[in-house]
Write a protein that holds these residues in place. Structure first.
Motif, PDB file in Angstrom:
ATOM      1  N   THR A   1       4.093   8.492  -5.075  1.00 39.86           N
ATOM      2  CA  THR A   1       4.046   7.055  -5.299  1.00 39.86           C
ATOM      3  C   THR A   1       3.758   6.788  -6.772  1.00 39.86           C
ATOM      4  N   PRO A   2       4.103   5.597  -7.277  1.00 39.25           N
ATOM      5  CA  PRO A   2       3.876   5.309  -8.699  1.00 39.25           C
ATOM      6  C   PRO A   2       2.401   5.160  -9.060  1.00 39.25           C
ATOM      7  N   TYR A   3       1.559   4.861  -8.059  1.00 42.30           N
ATOM      8  CA  TYR A   3       0.144   4.630  -8.315  1.00 42.30           C
ATOM      9  C   TYR A   3      -0.699   5.532  -7.418  1.00 42.30           C
ATOM     10  N   VAL A   4      -1.888   5.885  -7.921  1.00 41.02           N
ATOM     11  CA  VAL A   4      -2.800   6.773  -7.188  1.00 41.02           C
ATOM     12  C   VAL A   4      -4.200   6.179  -7.232  1.00 41.02           C
ATOM     13  N   ALA A   5      -4.839   6.115  -6.068  1.00 42.14           N
ATOM     14  CA  ALA A   5      -6.237   5.684  -5.972  1.00 42.14           C
ATOM     15  C   ALA A   5      -7.104   6.905  -5.695  1.00 42.14           C
ATOM     16  N   PHE A   6      -8.229   6.983  -6.368  1.00 40.98           N
ATOM     17  CA  PHE A   6      -9.147   8.095  -6.134  1.00 40.98           C
ATOM     18  C   PHE A   6     -10.255   7.670  -5.172  1.00 40.98           C
ATOM     19  N   ALA A   7     -10.695   8.614  -4.365  1.00 39.38           N
ATOM     20  CA  ALA A   7     -11.841   8.395  -3.483  1.00 39.38           C
ATOM     21  C   ALA A   7     -12.606   9.706  -3.374  1.00 39.38           C
ATOM     22  N   ASP A   8     -13.906   9.600  -3.266  1.00 39.98           N
ATOM     23  CA  ASP A   8     -14.727  10.780  -2.970  1.00 39.98           C
ATOM     24  C   ASP A   8     -14.866  10.892  -1.456  1.00 39.98           C
ATOM     25  N   ASP A   9     -15.473  11.968  -1.007  1.00 43.76           N
ATOM     26  CA  ASP A   9     -15.622  12.130   0.442  1.00 43.76           C
ATOM     27  C   ASP A   9     -16.624  11.150   1.030  1.00 43.76           C
ATOM     28  N   ASP A  10     -17.371  10.454   0.169  1.00 46.46           N
ATOM     29  CA  ASP A  10     -18.325   9.460   0.663  1.00 46.46           C
ATOM     30  C   ASP A  10     -17.959   8.043   0.214  1.00 46.46           C
TER      31      ASP A  10
ATOM     32  N   THR B   1       0.817  -1.211   0.000  1.00 49.27           N
ATOM     33  CA  THR B   1       0.000   0.000   0.000  1.00 49.27           C
ATOM     34  C   THR B   1       0.849   1.258   0.000  1.00 49.27           C
ATOM     35  N   ASP B   2       2.171   1.145   0.339  1.00 49.47           N
ATOM     36  CA  ASP B   2       3.018   2.324   0.294  1.00 49.47           C
ATOM     37  C   ASP B   2       3.347   2.710  -1.139  1.00 49.47           C
ATOM     38  N   GLN B   3       2.903   1.918  -2.113  1.00 45.02           N
ATOM     39  CA  GLN B   3       3.045   2.269  -3.520  1.00 45.02           C
ATOM     40  C   GLN B   3       1.874   3.100  -4.029  1.00 45.02           C
ATOM     41  N   VAL B   4       0.839   3.251  -3.208  1.00 43.24           N
ATOM     42  CA  VAL B   4      -0.399   3.901  -3.647  1.00 43.24           C
ATOM     43  C   VAL B   4      -0.739   5.072  -2.729  1.00 43.24           C
ATOM     44  N   THR B   5      -0.937   6.236  -3.330  1.00 43.61           N
ATOM     45  CA  THR B   5      -1.469   7.387  -2.607  1.00 43.61           C
ATOM     46  C   THR B   5      -2.959   7.493  -2.890  1.00 43.61           C
ATOM     47  N   THR B   6      -3.754   7.696  -1.867  1.00 43.37           N
ATOM     48  CA  THR B   6      -5.189   7.921  -2.058  1.00 43.37           C
ATOM     49  C   THR B   6      -5.446   9.419  -2.123  1.00 43.37           C
ATOM     50  N   VAL B   7      -6.084   9.849  -3.197  1.00 49.26           N
ATOM     51  CA  VAL B   7      -6.429  11.258  -3.390  1.00 49.26           C
ATOM     52  C   VAL B   7      -7.935  11.424  -3.206  1.00 49.26           C
ATOM     53  N   VAL B   8      -8.307  12.243  -2.244  1.00 49.00           N
ATOM     54  CA  VAL B   8      -9.710  12.505  -1.918  1.00 49.00           C
ATOM     55  C   VAL B   8     -10.021  13.953  -2.272  1.00 49.00           C
TER      56      VAL B   8
ATOM     57  N   VAL C   1      -2.733  14.268  -7.530  1.00 56.04           N
ATOM     58  CA  VAL C   1      -1.831  13.339  -8.217  1.00 56.04           C
ATOM     59  C   VAL C   1      -0.441  13.949  -8.344  1.00 56.04           C
ATOM     60  N   VAL C   2      -0.368  15.228  -8.663  1.00 63.16           N
ATOM     61  CA  VAL C   2       0.930  15.907  -8.736  1.00 63.16           C
ATOM     62  C   VAL C   2       1.633  15.847  -7.381  1.00 63.16           C
ATOM     63  N   GLU C   3       0.862  16.008  -6.313  1.00 64.69           N
ATOM     64  CA  GLU C   3       1.419  15.995  -4.961  1.00 64.69           C
ATOM     65  C   GLU C   3       1.912  14.601  -4.558  1.00 64.69           C
TER      66      GLU C   3
ATOM     67  N   PHE D   1      -1.334   8.956 -16.334  1.00 71.35           N
ATOM     68  CA  PHE D   1      -2.446   9.833 -15.970  1.00 71.35           C
ATOM     69  C   PHE D   1      -2.059  11.288 -16.218  1.00 71.35           C
ATOM     70  N   LEU D   2      -0.885  11.686 -15.758  1.00 73.60           N
ATOM     71  CA  LEU D   2      -0.464  13.068 -15.915  1.00 73.60           C
ATOM     72  C   LEU D   2      -0.172  13.397 -17.381  1.00 73.60           C
ATOM     73  N   LEU D   3       0.438  12.458 -18.110  1.00 73.70           N
ATOM     74  CA  LEU D   3       0.715  12.699 -19.526  1.00 73.70           C
ATOM     75  C   LEU D   3      -0.562  12.868 -20.337  1.00 73.70           C
ATOM     76  N   ALA D   4      -1.627  12.183 -19.911  1.00 72.32           N
ATOM     77  CA  ALA D   4      -2.920  12.316 -20.595  1.00 72.32           C
ATOM     78  C   ALA D   4      -3.662  13.584 -20.194  1.00 72.32           C
ATOM     79  N   GLY D   5      -3.102  14.352 -19.277  1.00 69.10           N
ATOM     80  CA  GLY D   5      -3.737  15.600 -18.867  1.00 69.10           C
ATOM     81  C   GLY D   5      -4.682  15.473 -17.703  1.00 69.10           C
ATOM     82  N   GLY D   6      -4.834  14.254 -17.157  1.00 69.70           N
ATOM     83  CA  GLY D   6      -5.749  14.080 -16.038  1.00 69.70           C
ATOM     84  C   GLY D   6      -7.168  14.456 -16.410  1.00 69.70           C
ATOM     85  N   PHE D   7      -7.915  14.927 -15.433  1.00 64.74           N
ATOM     86  CA  PHE D   7      -9.282  15.400 -15.670  1.00 64.74           C
ATOM     87  C   PHE D   7      -9.219  16.850 -16.161  1.00 64.74           C
ATOM     88  N   ASP D   8     -10.205  17.265 -16.947  1.00 72.83           N
ATOM     89  CA  ASP D   8     -10.108  18.596 -17.547  1.00 72.83           C
ATOM     90  C   ASP D   8     -11.241  19.520 -17.126  1.00 72.83           C
ATOM     91  N   GLY D   9     -10.984  20.793 -17.309  1.00 72.47           N
ATOM     92  CA  GLY D   9     -11.926  21.818 -16.878  1.00 72.47           C
ATOM     93  C   GLY D   9     -13.082  22.063 -17.822  1.00 72.47           C
TER      94      GLY D   9
END
Length: 277
Positions: free
Chosen positions: A74-83, A2-9, A69-71, A157-165
């Motif tokens: 780790t090589p991998y990132v998991a996304f989570a919402d606040d719920d 799990t130290d390879q994965v950062t969770t971004v909320v 993700v920029v912050e 993910f970053l090379l693809a531009g991530g999510f867009d505005g």
């Protein structure tokens, strides 16, 4: 692992939901606050000192995930919402799949909804994906995902531009999935990787949600699909119902922004997209 994965909320004005979800997360965790007015950043820092908090002065929608993700380091990132949160062992399983499959850029999880743990309909669709099997992927290939049930390889993910505005929020996964596939990356559903989603009581009305999704489906089509597919998307939106018609009209008003980012996906990717119906 799990130290390879950062969770971004990502959150906004949902401290009550975070008190339920954040205890389930294991570090490293980055929380990006989308301009909350209820004191969420300060409350999180006080109650969850292991969580790194990034604060924004305004709500920038799904783009806020990119900052997390920029912050991440780790090589991998998991996304989570606040719920939502990840089941014990899920991120270790996802990291192992990503380690073992170098072309895999995104793991789409099995999502269980509510305390009764109903299977999310999107998970059912992905498990039954009609796309041809690919031997270098660990499960059914997919061309879409649910953000709160996705683990990504950070670099592509970053090379693809991530999510867009352009779409901001709501169906924001579509364009990213297309761009990852266009770059030659694989996306796969993994039944053993499990996320829990307990939808917030603060969600808006369903009509508004349907309008938003119709708007963003059209904007994504303008950005990435051949013109016949764009017209077809607009026709379906207008015919679907009042909420979808309103969303499609809103999408037309925002189309100039989408046109500036137009880059049609390769024919092979469009053919796979059409297989999904």
């Amino acid at each position: 692992m799990t130290d390879q994965v950062t969770t971004v909320v990502v959150t906004r004005d949902r401290w009550d939901d975070l008190t339920r979800s954040l205890p389930h997360h294991r570090p490293p965790v980055v929380l990006v606050d989308n301009g909350s007015t209820d004191g969420t950043p300060e409350l999180v820092r006080a109650a969850f000192p292991d969580v790194r908090v990034l604060t924004l002065s305004e709500n920038i929608g799904a783009v806020a995930r990119n900052l997390g993700v920029v912050e991440a380091r780790t090589p991998y990132v998991a996304f989570a919402d606040d719920d939502s949160w990840w089941a014990p062992g899920a991120l270790a399983c996802a990291a192992e799949l990503l380690d073992d499959h170098p072309r895999l850029a995104l793991v789409a999880a099995r999502i269980l909804v509510g305390p009764e743990e109903r299977l999310d309909p999107m998970s059912t669709e992905m498990a039954r994906s009609p796309l041809p099997a690919e031997p270098d992927l660990p499960g059914p290939p997919v061309l879409g995902f649910v953000a709160c049930g996705a683990v990504v390889r950070r670099e592509p993910f970053l090379l693809a531009g991530g999510f867009d505005g352009v779409v901001e929020f709501g169906g924001e996964e579509q364009r990213l999935a297309l761009d990852l596939a266009a770059a030659g990356w694989g996306l796969a559903y993994a039944d053993d990787v499990v996320a829990h989603h307990h939808p917030s009581a603060r969600r808006g009305p369903q009509d508004g949600r349907r309008a938003l999704l119709a708007r963003n489906e059209l904007l994504t089509a303008v950005m990435r699909l051949p013109w016949p597919a764009v017209w077809d998307t607009a026709r379906r939106g207008v015919a679907a119902g009042p909420a979808e018609r309103l969303g499609t009209l809103r999408g037309l008003r925002r189309a100039p922004g989408a046109l500036r980012r137009r880059r049609v996906v390769p024919t092979a990717v469009e053919q796979r997209r059409r297989m999904l119906g």
